[in-house]
Design an enzyme around this catalytic site. Structure first.
Site, PDB file in Angstrom:
ATOM      1  N   GLY A  28       7.568  -7.720  -6.068  1.00 42.09           N
ATOM      2  CA  GLY A  28       6.420  -7.371  -5.095  1.00 42.09           C
ATOM      3  C   GLY A  28       5.122  -7.761  -5.828  1.00 42.09           C
ATOM      4  O   GLY A  28       4.785  -8.135  -7.003  1.00 42.09           O
ATOM      5  N   GLY A  40       0.599  -7.085  -5.031  1.00 41.48           N
ATOM      6  CA  GLY A  40      -0.341  -6.397  -4.263  1.00 41.48           C
ATOM      7  C   GLY A  40      -1.642  -6.367  -4.760  1.00 41.48           C
ATOM      8  O   GLY A  40      -1.890  -7.120  -5.792  1.00 41.48           O
ATOM      9  N   GLY A  41      -2.590  -5.626  -4.199  1.00 44.17           N
ATOM     10  CA  GLY A  41      -3.977  -5.614  -4.774  1.00 44.17           C
ATOM     11  C   GLY A  41      -4.291  -5.054  -6.109  1.00 44.17           C
ATOM     12  O   GLY A  41      -5.143  -5.721  -6.788  1.00 44.17           O
ATOM     13  N   PHE A  42      -3.104  -4.222  -6.608  1.00 42.95           N
ATOM     14  CA  PHE A  42      -3.348  -3.736  -8.212  1.00 42.95           C
ATOM     15  C   PHE A  42      -2.432  -4.696  -9.186  1.00 42.95           C
ATOM     16  O   PHE A  42      -2.967  -4.304 -10.232  1.00 42.95           O
ATOM     17  CB  PHE A  42      -2.591  -2.231  -7.933  1.00 42.95           C
ATOM     18  CG  PHE A  42      -3.623  -1.571  -7.386  1.00 42.95           C
ATOM     19  CD1 PHE A  42      -4.816  -0.871  -7.835  1.00 42.95           C
ATOM     20  CD2 PHE A  42      -3.067  -0.909  -6.107  1.00 42.95           C
ATOM     21  CE1 PHE A  42      -5.425   0.116  -7.308  1.00 42.95           C
ATOM     22  CE2 PHE A  42      -3.971  -0.039  -5.409  1.00 42.95           C
ATOM     23  CZ  PHE A  42      -5.202   0.506  -6.037  1.00 42.95           C
ATOM     24  N   GLY A  43      -1.570  -5.381  -8.625  1.00 42.69           N
ATOM     25  CA  GLY A  43      -0.836  -6.291  -9.648  1.00 42.69           C
ATOM     26  C   GLY A  43       0.550  -6.649  -9.258  1.00 42.69           C
ATOM     27  O   GLY A  43       0.818  -6.649  -8.051  1.00 42.69           O
ATOM     28  N   LYS A 102       5.062  -2.373 -13.136  1.00 38.61           N
ATOM     29  CA  LYS A 102       3.839  -2.954 -12.326  1.00 38.61           C
ATOM     30  C   LYS A 102       2.876  -3.465 -13.536  1.00 38.61           C
ATOM     31  O   LYS A 102       2.190  -2.663 -14.145  1.00 38.61           O
ATOM     32  CB  LYS A 102       3.185  -2.061 -11.524  1.00 38.61           C
ATOM     33  CG  LYS A 102       1.930  -2.565 -10.789  1.00 38.61           C
ATOM     34  CD  LYS A 102       1.395  -1.336  -9.868  1.00 38.61           C
ATOM     35  CE  LYS A 102       2.206  -1.231  -8.511  1.00 38.61           C
ATOM     36  NZ  LYS A 102       1.817  -2.192  -7.670  1.00 38.61           N
ATOM     37  N   ASP A 111      -4.950   2.571   0.729  1.00 34.67           N
ATOM     38  CA  ASP A 111      -4.184   1.434   0.969  1.00 34.67           C
ATOM     39  C   ASP A 111      -2.819   1.528   1.510  1.00 34.67           C
ATOM     40  O   ASP A 111      -1.804   1.099   0.799  1.00 34.67           O
ATOM     41  CB  ASP A 111      -4.417   0.456  -0.293  1.00 34.67           C
ATOM     42  CG  ASP A 111      -4.114  -0.931   0.079  1.00 34.67           C
ATOM     43  OD1 ASP A 111      -4.236  -1.472   1.081  1.00 34.67           O
ATOM     44  OD2 ASP A 111      -3.592  -1.706  -0.928  1.00 34.67           O
TER      45      ASP A 111
END
Length: 340
Positions: free
Chosen positions: A57, A59-62, A78, A175
């Site tokens: 995966g 996303g915006g955080f990593g 993550k 989010d």
């Protein structure tokens, strides 16, 4: 470097040494409370050097990788791409707070690693990946009958109600979207990434979510004016419910040759009395009355005026009981669509 988890380049060496001393001597030294420390080498080994084949995966955080600890336990690792302006002490305090938040419908944070500039979080691994992977991807991984979809809606609602109304201090997620809803082996839904927005308040905005293609989830008052309240999460929840019912993405739906946001099309069908046209074609059998109620609840959650949206505890009540909804109070949804 002499530290089990935390790079010596940190600005708070004394704090790092303190946390290192809390270790039990094995590769999973315990931090204060329930949070575990992981060495960078351990996580590198667990993910086969963060190999692309283990990437599950982004996303915006990593980026998230599947990993397996040396004791055989699978984890989701993550690597944070955002740069926190907090020092090590503040970062670890927030991580400790997040890891102590425990609820059946929230993804559990079990540990972290700080190694020089690298900040990595370690979560429980959920076997059925994310909701968007299972339901919205080009090649769906499973066939979700209505009973499972309804249960997923309730799971998300319970997780959000806990964050908003039971947890002290409360957490606004910021989010909520299908890719942040993870599914375990029994397809129980758990909300991921809660609490991270506080770690990186300057990085996660409607500007950065544009990159991840999450515009269709954003409440208009947040997208246009930056007004962030619990009701922005309620809006996003309503959008996710519509995706679960329709099997379609919130932001890239083509209707009759024209591109419209999912919530926009839903309202149009509501006014025409044709809401069942929205239902996923893969749902061969479903209780029409219940499905209609879920869609109307989603419209209550996405009303343009944030103050008219229900609390998540009220949403749970509406989802769980076959009650007559007062549709006279329903007003058109708000939505924000970026121009090309």
């Amino acid at each position: 470097m002499g530290l089990s988890c935390f790079g010596a380049s940190s600005g708070n060496q004394r704090k790092a040494n303190y946390y290192a001393r809390q270790g039990t001597g094995d590769a999973e030294g315990t931090l204060v409370g329930k949070t575990k420390s992981f060495s960078f080498n351990e996580l590198t080994t667990a993910t086969d050097n963060f190999h692309q084949s283990n990437k599950i995966g982004r996303g915006g955080f990593g980026t998230v990788y599947k990993g397996k600890l040396k004791n055989g336990v699978p984890v989701a690792v993550k690597t944070l791409s955002a740069s926190s302006k907090q020092g090590l002490h503040e970062f670890l305090t927030e991580i400790e707070t997040i890891s102590n938040v425990r609820h059946p419908n929230l993804v559990q944070l079990i540990g972290c690693c700080v190694h020089g500039p690298n900040r990595i979080l370690v979560y429980e691994y959920l076997q059925n990946n994310s909701l968007d992977h299972a339901l919205l991807g080009r090649s769906r991984t499973v066939k979700l009958e209505w009973s499972k979809r309804a249960a997923i809606c309730m799971d998300i609602a319970r997780g959000l109600a806990y964050l908003h109304e039971e947890l002290v201090p409360h957490i606004v997620h910021r989010d909520i979207k299908a890719s942040n809803i993870l599914l375990d082996k029994d397809f129980t839904a758990k909300i991921g990434d809660f609490g991270l927005a506080k770690l990186f308040p300057d990085n996660i905005t409607h500007i950065s979510t544009k990159i991840a293609g999450t515009t269709g989830y954003l409440a208009p008052e947040y997208a246009l004016g930056g007004q962030l309240t619990k009701k922005a999460d309620v809006y996003s929840f309503g959008i996710v419910v519509l995706e679960i019912v329709s099997g379609r993405s919130s932001s890239s739906s083509i209707w009759g040759g024209a591109q419209k946001l999912l919530v926009e099309q839903t309202w149009q069908l509501y006014e025409q009395g044709k809401m069942l046209d929205l239902v996923d074609a893969e749902l061969e059998e479903f209780p029409e009355k219940e499905v209609l109620r879920y869609m109307i609840i989603a419209l209550f959650c996405t009303q343009a005026n944030a103050s008219r949206r229900p609390l998540m505890s009220q949403v749970i009540e509406m989802l769980s009981r076959d009650i007559q909804l007062n549709e006279k109070e329903l007003t058109p949804p708000g939505f924000f669509q970026e121009s090309e």
